[in-house]
Design a protein around this motif. Structure first.
Motif, PDB file in Angstrom:
ATOM      1  N   LEU A  84      67.275  23.118  13.950  1.00 25.39           N
ATOM      2  CA  LEU A  84      67.084  22.902  12.889  1.00 25.39           C
ATOM      3  C   LEU A  84      66.107  22.486  12.324  1.00 25.39           C
ATOM      4  O   LEU A  84      65.452  23.129  11.145  1.00 25.39           O
ATOM      5  N   ARG A 106      76.654  26.994  22.984  1.00 29.67           N
ATOM      6  CA  ARG A 106      76.310  25.443  22.212  1.00 29.67           C
ATOM      7  C   ARG A 106      77.295  23.963  22.745  1.00 29.67           C
ATOM      8  O   ARG A 106      76.419  23.284  22.402  1.00 29.67           O
ATOM      9  N   SER A 163      71.048  17.556   5.885  1.00 25.38           N
ATOM     10  CA  SER A 163      71.548  19.411   4.852  1.00 25.38           C
ATOM     11  C   SER A 163      73.588  19.571   6.207  1.00 25.38           C
ATOM     12  O   SER A 163      74.424  19.564   5.451  1.00 25.38           O
ATOM     13  N   ALA A 164      72.759  19.749   7.614  1.00 24.05           N
ATOM     14  CA  ALA A 164      73.643  19.889   8.597  1.00 24.05           C
ATOM     15  C   ALA A 164      74.352  18.954   8.735  1.00 24.05           C
ATOM     16  O   ALA A 164      75.682  18.905   9.551  1.00 24.05           O
ATOM     17  N   SER A 176      66.868  19.981   6.167  1.00 21.02           N
ATOM     18  CA  SER A 176      67.483  20.744   7.645  1.00 21.02           C
ATOM     19  C   SER A 176      68.493  19.905   8.036  1.00 21.02           C
ATOM     20  O   SER A 176      69.344  20.307   7.990  1.00 21.02           O
ATOM     21  N   ILE A 177      67.943  18.526   8.076  1.00 22.25           N
ATOM     22  CA  ILE A 177      68.972  18.048   8.888  1.00 22.25           C
ATOM     23  C   ILE A 177      69.527  16.915   7.946  1.00 22.25           C
ATOM     24  O   ILE A 177      70.744  16.712   8.290  1.00 22.25           O
ATOM     25  N   LEU A 220      77.116  18.999   6.280  1.00 25.90           N
ATOM     26  CA  LEU A 220      78.571  19.892   6.737  1.00 25.90           C
ATOM     27  C   LEU A 220      79.181  19.284   8.149  1.00 25.90           C
ATOM     28  O   LEU A 220      80.589  19.735   7.292  1.00 25.90           O
TER      29      LEU A 220
END
Length: 229
Positions: A37, A25, A89-90, A86-87, A93
């Motif tokens: 994402l 990664r 949320s990432a 999605s962006i 996190l």
């Protein structure tokens, strides 16, 4: 105009997902991670190219990207609601991970410690907020309490609310914190007056105000360090 080649036509080792699996990664660029994402791009741009466009709009600053809302992201052609979520949320996190790292009892020894302790709550916030860090007699963080949420240029801090929460937490001292989304570190006249008022109330209640931090994403101003308390 010739249509750009999609990700599936690239060499396998150059595709973001495959690159992550093959090389790890840490080898992926920010744009490649965002591309994973969103999954796919638009008719004109591949997922990576679209991600590069989004990152360029915030000068490749991930902290700035974290401030964009779902509706902000949906302004880019090829980014629908699901991709925008999605962006967001990432990045949320990532913010919560920072919060989790702060859960252990932290002892505040200086203004830099206070800044680090409150960073998970105030980093990337687009409007002014007022928080209080509650401290034990040994200056360990007992709690971090939100007091008020304001607009882009101001918030309200009620002394009665602040000291009520301090008494509930059995705090022996408190640190006031509010953010300036503009990035301006200079305290306003209202900031100075409020600090003086709260410091006086703290002395009467034997819950001293140890500092007042003006928080920005790129630094802070400490009233204690500047001998304004």
């Amino acid at each position: 105009m010739e249509k750009p080649l999609g990700i599936q036509s690239w060499a396998e080792e150059d595709r973001p997902r495959e690159k992550l699996l093959l090389k790890g990664r840490t080898t992926l660029s920010d744009a490649e991670l965002v591309a994973i994402l969103i999954g796919s791009g638009s008719t004109e741009l591949s997922a990576v190219e679209l991600s590069k466009k989004i990152l360029a709009s915030v000068n490749h600053d991930l902290n700035h990207l974290a401030k964009l809302s779902v509706s902000d992201l949906m302004q880019f052609k090829g980014i629908g609601e699901a991709k925008a979520i999605s962006i967001v949320s990432a990045l949320e996190l990532g913010r919560r991970r920072k919060t989790g790292e702060q859960r252990a009892k932290v002892r505040i020894k200086c203004s830099a410690d206070a800044y680090e302790a409150i960073s998970p709550e105030l980093l990337d916030q687009p409007v002014e907020q007022f928080w209080v860090i509650m401290l034990s007699r040994s200056n360990q963080v007992l709690n971090k309490r939100p007091i008020s949420l304001g607009g882009v240029s101001g918030t309200v801090a009620d002394p009665k609310v602040i000291f009520k929460k301090a008494l509930e937490d059995l705090a022996s001292g408190i640190i006031l914190v509010h953010n300036h989304p503009s990035g301006n570190l200079k305290p306003s006249r209202a900031d100075l007056q409020l600090t003086e008022k709260l410091a006086h109330a703290g002395k009467l209640l034997e819950i001293p105000v140890l500092d007042h931090i003006i928080f920005t994403d790129n630094g802070y101003f400490s009233f204690a360090d500047e001998a304004l308390l």
